[in-house]
Design an enzyme around this catalytic site. Structure first.
Site, PDB file in Angstrom:
ATOM      1  N   PHE A  13       0.859  -1.185   0.000  1.00  0.00           N
ATOM      2  CA  PHE A  13       0.000   0.000   0.000  1.00  0.00           C
ATOM      3  C   PHE A  13       0.891   1.229   0.000  1.00  0.00           C
ATOM      4  O   PHE A  13       1.648   1.462   0.938  1.00  0.00           O
ATOM      5  CB  PHE A  13      -0.941   0.062   1.211  1.00  0.00           C
ATOM      6  CG  PHE A  13      -1.827   1.277   1.147  1.00  0.00           C
ATOM      7  CD1 PHE A  13      -2.999   1.259   0.408  1.00  0.00           C
ATOM      8  CD2 PHE A  13      -1.450   2.475   1.754  1.00  0.00           C
ATOM      9  CE1 PHE A  13      -3.793   2.398   0.285  1.00  0.00           C
ATOM     10  CE2 PHE A  13      -2.238   3.620   1.642  1.00  0.00           C
ATOM     11  CZ  PHE A  13      -3.410   3.569   0.910  1.00  0.00           C
ATOM     12  N   LYS A  47       2.431  11.255   7.293  1.00  0.00           N
ATOM     13  CA  LYS A  47       1.595  10.996   8.469  1.00  0.00           C
ATOM     14  C   LYS A  47       2.087  11.721   9.746  1.00  0.00           C
ATOM     15  O   LYS A  47       1.823  12.898   9.891  1.00  0.00           O
ATOM     16  CB  LYS A  47       1.436   9.493   8.671  1.00  0.00           C
ATOM     17  CG  LYS A  47       0.636   8.875   7.504  1.00  0.00           C
ATOM     18  CD  LYS A  47      -0.052   7.582   7.825  1.00  0.00           C
ATOM     19  CE  LYS A  47      -1.104   7.258   6.784  1.00  0.00           C
ATOM     20  NZ  LYS A  47      -0.778   6.189   5.862  1.00  0.00           N
ATOM     21  N   ASP A  71       9.110   2.859   2.091  1.00  0.00           N
ATOM     22  CA  ASP A  71       7.931   3.665   2.403  1.00  0.00           C
ATOM     23  C   ASP A  71       7.668   3.507   3.895  1.00  0.00           C
ATOM     24  O   ASP A  71       7.108   2.510   4.338  1.00  0.00           O
ATOM     25  CB  ASP A  71       6.731   3.196   1.569  1.00  0.00           C
ATOM     26  CG  ASP A  71       5.463   4.005   1.881  1.00  0.00           C
ATOM     27  OD1 ASP A  71       5.467   4.745   2.880  1.00  0.00           O
ATOM     28  OD2 ASP A  71       4.474   3.875   1.127  1.00  0.00           O
TER      29      ASP A  71
HETATM   30  C1  LIG Z   1      -0.983   6.216   4.351  1.00  0.00           C
HETATM   31  C2  LIG Z   1       0.084   5.633   3.524  1.00  0.00           C
HETATM   32  C3  LIG Z   1       0.404   6.158   2.267  1.00  0.00           C
HETATM   33  C4  LIG Z   1      -0.385   7.261   1.616  1.00  0.00           C
HETATM   34  O1  LIG Z   1      -0.409   8.428   2.358  1.00  0.00           O
HETATM   35  P1  LIG Z   1      -1.564   9.514   2.064  1.00  0.00           P
HETATM   36  O2  LIG Z   1      -1.167  10.675   2.934  1.00  0.00           O
HETATM   37  O3  LIG Z   1      -2.842   8.891   2.456  1.00  0.00           O
HETATM   38  O4  LIG Z   1      -1.487   9.828   0.618  1.00  0.00           O
HETATM   39  C5  LIG Z   1       1.463   5.598   1.573  1.00  0.00           C
HETATM   40  N1  LIG Z   1       2.155   4.573   2.086  1.00  0.00           N
HETATM   41  C6  LIG Z   1       1.887   4.037   3.286  1.00  0.00           C
HETATM   42  C7  LIG Z   1       2.708   2.911   3.801  1.00  0.00           C
HETATM   43  C8  LIG Z   1       0.831   4.535   4.045  1.00  0.00           C
HETATM   44  O5  LIG Z   1       0.519   3.980   5.208  1.00  0.00           O
END
Ligand SMILES: *Cc1c(COP(=O)(O)O)cnc(C)c1O
Length: 416
Positions: free
Chosen positions: A140, A254, A225
């Protein structure tokens, strides 16, 4: 306005791309949120780890207000006096040579993909338009067209094609598959060190370390990520640190603002981020002084309050406690730090609804997993109380809840 009226408004005038629990939150503080009727709930989701520092942290709030009184947005057409200080803080905290600020996590991932492709062409010498990026199954990374194009979740893709080419998927945790997937054209391997949305999937011990070694040998960028796993969530500043891995590219978001503001960033070397020239990439709000002041304060809280240390300690305790659950519904309990997945043998949504009635908010992920991610500032007493509620709802002896769960069992788990 009554909560039912607010929900009706939302359903009528808003796109239905979420299936939220019907709790209408009006205010929050620390680990607790309050609904419009004044009921309080312990937040066991933390806005997908964006509020690791707790809701409305006073130090971040103060930095936000102080900056909002001065200047909020200059655009990058001009310089501002906060961005350089955020760059320095990020460098001093993480050791990365350079950073590129964006807003959402998905934008930061897109930025990393662009950086990797251009690095592949300009530095590695891959033919123009030929660069390939290896990704993991059940990843994700966000919701843009390019990103959902390499998702293995059919729902994320359905109806949104065509998608950009140049991505190759390997099973998450399978080091030999990664080795085989890399070719002369590979510029990067993009991976979550622990997969969050997939259900808190921790790869086999040594996976990241070996992936890093393969990438180094093959001149491929390792791009982590850490938007959800980073900034203390797993008991270290970054989840990669559990294996002493320093990825070539680190993507954060985040908790970078403690929930006050959308801000994300790509951290890397001069060699990688140096591929961008003026005009190659940008964002109107990226690097704005309000975001930078907030991010600096949010990072300071992570360090000053030792949130990684708290996460490690409380996470160990919570994991141990949950592994003692006597429940025929529970298949597995796993996680790192205060980031725990409880995998069930049935839909998790009814249990989340039952927990809501007991004053604990969490959200199912991928249908059968309850994800627990309380703010890292949570007190031991509050954590204990939350764990007690989980025990009451999941353990077989809780007849009261089993009835409710049976009643709610018709509720289907929808998207996040
Ligand atoms: C939440 C998340 C994203 C995307 O972030 P947004 O601010 O919602 O665009 C990408 N990668 C990971 C691992 C995430 O948890």
């Amino acid at each position: 306005m009554l909560p039912a009226e607010l929900i009706a408004l939302e359903d009528r005038y808003g796109a239905h791309n979420y299936a939220p629990l019907d709790v209408v939150i009006e205010r929050a503080s620390g680990a607790w949120v309050y609904d419009t009727d004044g009921h309080r709930y312990l937040d066991f989701l933390s806005a997908y780890s964006a509020v690791n520092q707790g809701h409305c942290h006073p130090a971040i709030f103060e930095a936000m207000v102080r900056q909002a009184e001065k200047v909020t947005l200059t655009s990058r057409a001009f310089r501002n006096d906060q961005l350089p200080l955020l760059y320095r803080d990020l460098h001093e905290l993480t050791g990365y040579e350079m950073a590129l600020p964006m807003n959402s996590g998905a934008e930061a991932v897109e930025t990393a993909l662009k950086a990797a492709r251009k690095w592949g062409e300009v530095v590695k010498g891959i033919a123009a338009g030929e660069a390939e990026i290896v990704v993991a199954s059940n990843n994700f990374h966000g919701r843009t067209i390019a990103i959902v194009g390499f998702s293995s979740d059919a729902q994320y893709r359905r109806g949104f094609g065509p998608f950009p080419a140049g991505f190759r998927e390997v099973p998450f945790g399978d080091i030999e598959a990664l080795r085989r997937a890399i070719t002369q054209k590979t510029c990067a391997f993009l991976v979550e060190p622990i997969q969050g949305e997939a259900g808190i999937i921790v790869p086999p011990e040594g996976y990241l370390r070996e992936a890093a070694a393969i990438c180094r040998k093959q001149n491929v960028l390792l791009m982590a990520d850490e938007i959800q796993s980073g900034l203390g969530r797993t008991g270290k500043l970054f989840a990669c640190m559990h294996e002493d891995v320093t990825p070539d590219v680190m993507i954060i978001g985040k908790a970078l603002s403690g929930g006050f503001y959308p801000i994300s960033a790509v951290l890397s070397s001069r060699e990688v981020l140096g591929v961008f020239s003026p005009g190659d990439h940008g964002s109107t709000f990226g690097g704005n002084p309000l975001a930078c002041a907030i991010a600096r304060a949010a990072l300071r809280v992570i360090v000053d309050e030792d949130l990684p240390g708290r996460s490690a300690e409380l996470g160990c305790y919570a994991l141990h406690s949950l592994r003692g659950l006597r429940s025929s519904h529970v298949v597995a309990v796993r996680g790192k730090g205060l980031w725990i997945g409880i995998e069930l043998n049935r839909a998790a949504r009814p249990f989340c609804e039952a927990l809501k009635l007991r004053g604990v908010l969490c959200k199912e992920t991928h249908e059968r997993v309850i994800r627990l991610a309380p703010p890292l500032i949570i007190s031991k007493d509050d954590l204990d109380w939350g764990l007690d509620q989980i025990r009451e709802v999941l353990e077989d002896s809780g007849g009261e809840c089993n009835e409710l769960i049976a009643e709610l069992a018709g509720t289907t788990a929808l998207g996040e």
